[in-house]
Design a protein around this motif. Structure first.
Motif, short mmCIF file in Angstrom:
data_model
loop_
_atom_site.label_atom_id
_atom_site.label_comp_id
_atom_site.label_asym_id
_atom_site.label_seq_id
_atom_site.Cartn_x
_atom_site.Cartn_y
_atom_site.Cartn_z
N GLN A 57 -26.14 -3.85 28.25
CA GLN A 57 -25.66 -4.43 27.00
C GLN A 57 -26.84 -4.89 26.15
OE1 GLN A 57 -22.97 -7.57 28.07
NE2 GLN A 57 -21.39 -6.16 28.76
N ALA A 58 -26.66 -4.81 24.84
CA ALA A 58 -27.70 -5.22 23.90
C ALA A 58 -27.93 -6.73 23.98
CB ALA A 58 -27.31 -4.83 22.48
N VAL A 59 -29.16 -7.12 23.71
CA VAL A 59 -29.53 -8.53 23.63
C VAL A 59 -30.11 -8.77 22.25
CG1 VAL A 59 -31.00 -10.35 24.57
CG2 VAL A 59 -29.97 -8.66 26.11
N GLU A 60 -29.59 -9.76 21.56
CA GLU A 60 -30.00 -10.06 20.19
C GLU A 60 -31.48 -10.43 20.11
OE1 GLU A 60 -29.46 -10.23 16.21
OE2 GLU A 60 -27.88 -9.74 17.63
N GLY A 61 -32.18 -9.86 19.13
CA GLY A 61 -33.56 -10.24 18.85
C GLY A 61 -34.64 -9.49 19.62
N VAL A 62 -34.26 -8.59 20.52
CA VAL A 62 -35.27 -7.85 21.28
C VAL A 62 -35.77 -6.66 20.48
CG1 VAL A 62 -34.24 -8.55 23.46
CG2 VAL A 62 -33.69 -6.32 22.51
N ILE A 63 -36.97 -6.20 20.80
CA ILE A 63 -37.48 -4.97 20.19
C ILE A 63 -37.35 -3.79 21.14
CG2 ILE A 63 -39.07 -6.14 18.65
CD1 ILE A 63 -41.28 -5.04 20.69
N GLY A 64 -37.08 -4.09 22.41
CA GLY A 64 -36.95 -3.02 23.39
C GLY A 64 -36.72 -3.58 24.78
N TYR A 65 -36.80 -2.67 25.74
CA TYR A 65 -36.52 -3.02 27.12
C TYR A 65 -37.51 -2.31 28.03
CZ TYR A 65 -32.15 -4.19 24.83
OH TYR A 65 -31.22 -4.71 23.98
N TYR A 66 -37.93 -2.98 29.10
CA TYR A 66 -38.71 -2.35 30.16
C TYR A 66 -37.76 -2.09 31.32
CZ TYR A 66 -43.07 -3.88 27.86
OH TYR A 66 -44.10 -4.09 26.99
N LEU A 67 -37.87 -0.92 31.94
CA LEU A 67 -37.05 -0.58 33.10
C LEU A 67 -37.97 -0.38 34.29
CD1 LEU A 67 -35.48 1.14 30.49
CD2 LEU A 67 -33.82 0.62 32.26
N TYR A 68 -37.60 -0.99 35.41
CA TYR A 68 -38.40 -0.97 36.62
C TYR A 68 -37.64 -0.29 37.74
CZ TYR A 68 -41.28 -4.44 34.24
OH TYR A 68 -42.09 -5.09 33.36
N ARG A 69 -38.38 0.28 38.70
CA ARG A 69 -37.77 0.95 39.85
C ARG A 69 -38.54 0.62 41.12
NH1 ARG A 69 -38.05 7.25 39.68
NH2 ARG A 69 -40.12 6.84 40.46
N SER A 70 -37.79 0.53 42.23
CA SER A 70 -38.39 0.27 43.54
C SER A 70 -37.50 0.87 44.61
CB SER A 70 -38.51 -1.24 43.77
OG SER A 70 -38.98 -1.50 45.08
N GLU A 71 -38.09 1.15 45.75
CA GLU A 71 -37.31 1.59 46.91
C GLU A 71 -36.83 0.39 47.72
OE1 GLU A 71 -39.38 4.64 49.08
OE2 GLU A 71 -40.04 5.59 47.22
N SER A 72 -37.32 -0.80 47.39
CA SER A 72 -36.95 -2.03 48.08
C SER A 72 -36.22 -2.95 47.10
CB SER A 72 -38.21 -2.74 48.58
OG SER A 72 -37.92 -4.05 48.99
N GLU A 73 -35.25 -3.69 47.58
CA GLU A 73 -34.48 -4.57 46.72
C GLU A 73 -35.26 -5.80 46.28
OE1 GLU A 73 -30.11 -6.76 46.67
OE2 GLU A 73 -30.94 -6.09 48.56
N SER A 74 -36.25 -6.20 47.07
CA SER A 74 -36.90 -7.48 46.80
C SER A 74 -38.33 -7.40 46.26
CB SER A 74 -36.90 -8.33 48.07
OG SER A 74 -37.55 -7.63 49.11
N ASP A 75 -39.00 -6.26 46.36
CA ASP A 75 -40.37 -6.20 45.84
C ASP A 75 -40.79 -4.76 45.54
OD1 ASP A 75 -40.70 -5.16 48.37
OD2 ASP A 75 -42.26 -6.54 48.98
N GLY A 76 -41.99 -4.62 45.02
CA GLY A 76 -42.53 -3.29 44.76
C GLY A 76 -42.01 -2.64 43.48
N PHE A 77 -41.42 -3.42 42.57
CA PHE A 77 -40.90 -2.83 41.33
C PHE A 77 -42.05 -2.40 40.43
CE2 PHE A 77 -37.13 -4.94 42.78
CZ PHE A 77 -36.12 -4.06 42.40
#
Length: 142
Positions: A57-77
């Motif tokens: 969902q959109a967030v007011e006032g942002v210029i963009g978004y960073y997307l991260y990926r990891s094979e672990s749920e808790s670290d390494g993103f």
């Protein structure tokens, strides 16, 4: 006309980001020094071999978004993508290994006083880059 406006907006955002990085002592300031909204409702829109499609969902006032990926749920993103099109809130991570599962998060990106600010990352979501069950065609048995 609409395509030119979108292209001009994208160019203006790219210019602002470039200026912000040139005139800032750090490339990204984490949002502890200003109040920013948290990322909203990251979901998996679909999967296919080697690809996971994300939506949020959109967030007011942002210029963009960073997307991260990891094979672990808790670290390494690690940064998987940068998304600056505020009209389309869909990102296709097409660098996934087929059949492998990944966790994704997103964060919001802002510019204030020629500095880039990033919110905290969203909670991780999980998906496997496979052919969805509804896309598999079963041949009738003879």
């Amino acid at each position: 006309m609409v395509k030119n406006n979108c292209r001009n907006t994208a160019l203006a955002i790219a210019l602002l980001l470039t200026l912000a990085m040139v005139f800032s002592s750090t490339s990204v300031v984490y949002a502890k020094s200003i109040t920013v909204a948290q990322p909203a409702a990251l979901t998996v829109k679909g999967t296919s071999p080697g690809e996971i499609t994300l939506e949020w969902q959109a967030v007011e006032g942002v210029i963009g978004y960073y997307l991260y990926r990891s094979e672990s749920e808790s670290d390494g993103f690690e940064l998987a993508g940068v998304h600056y099109d505020r009209n389309s809130l869909i990102y296709k991570d097409n660098t996934c290994e087929e059949g492998k599962g990944y966790y994704h998060t997103t964060s919001n990106v802002y510019i204030r006083n020629f500095k880039i600010y990033e919110s905290e990352q969203s909670s991780p979501i999980y998906a496997t880059a496979t052919t969805p069950v509804d896309a598999i065609v079963f041949a009738p048995s003879a």
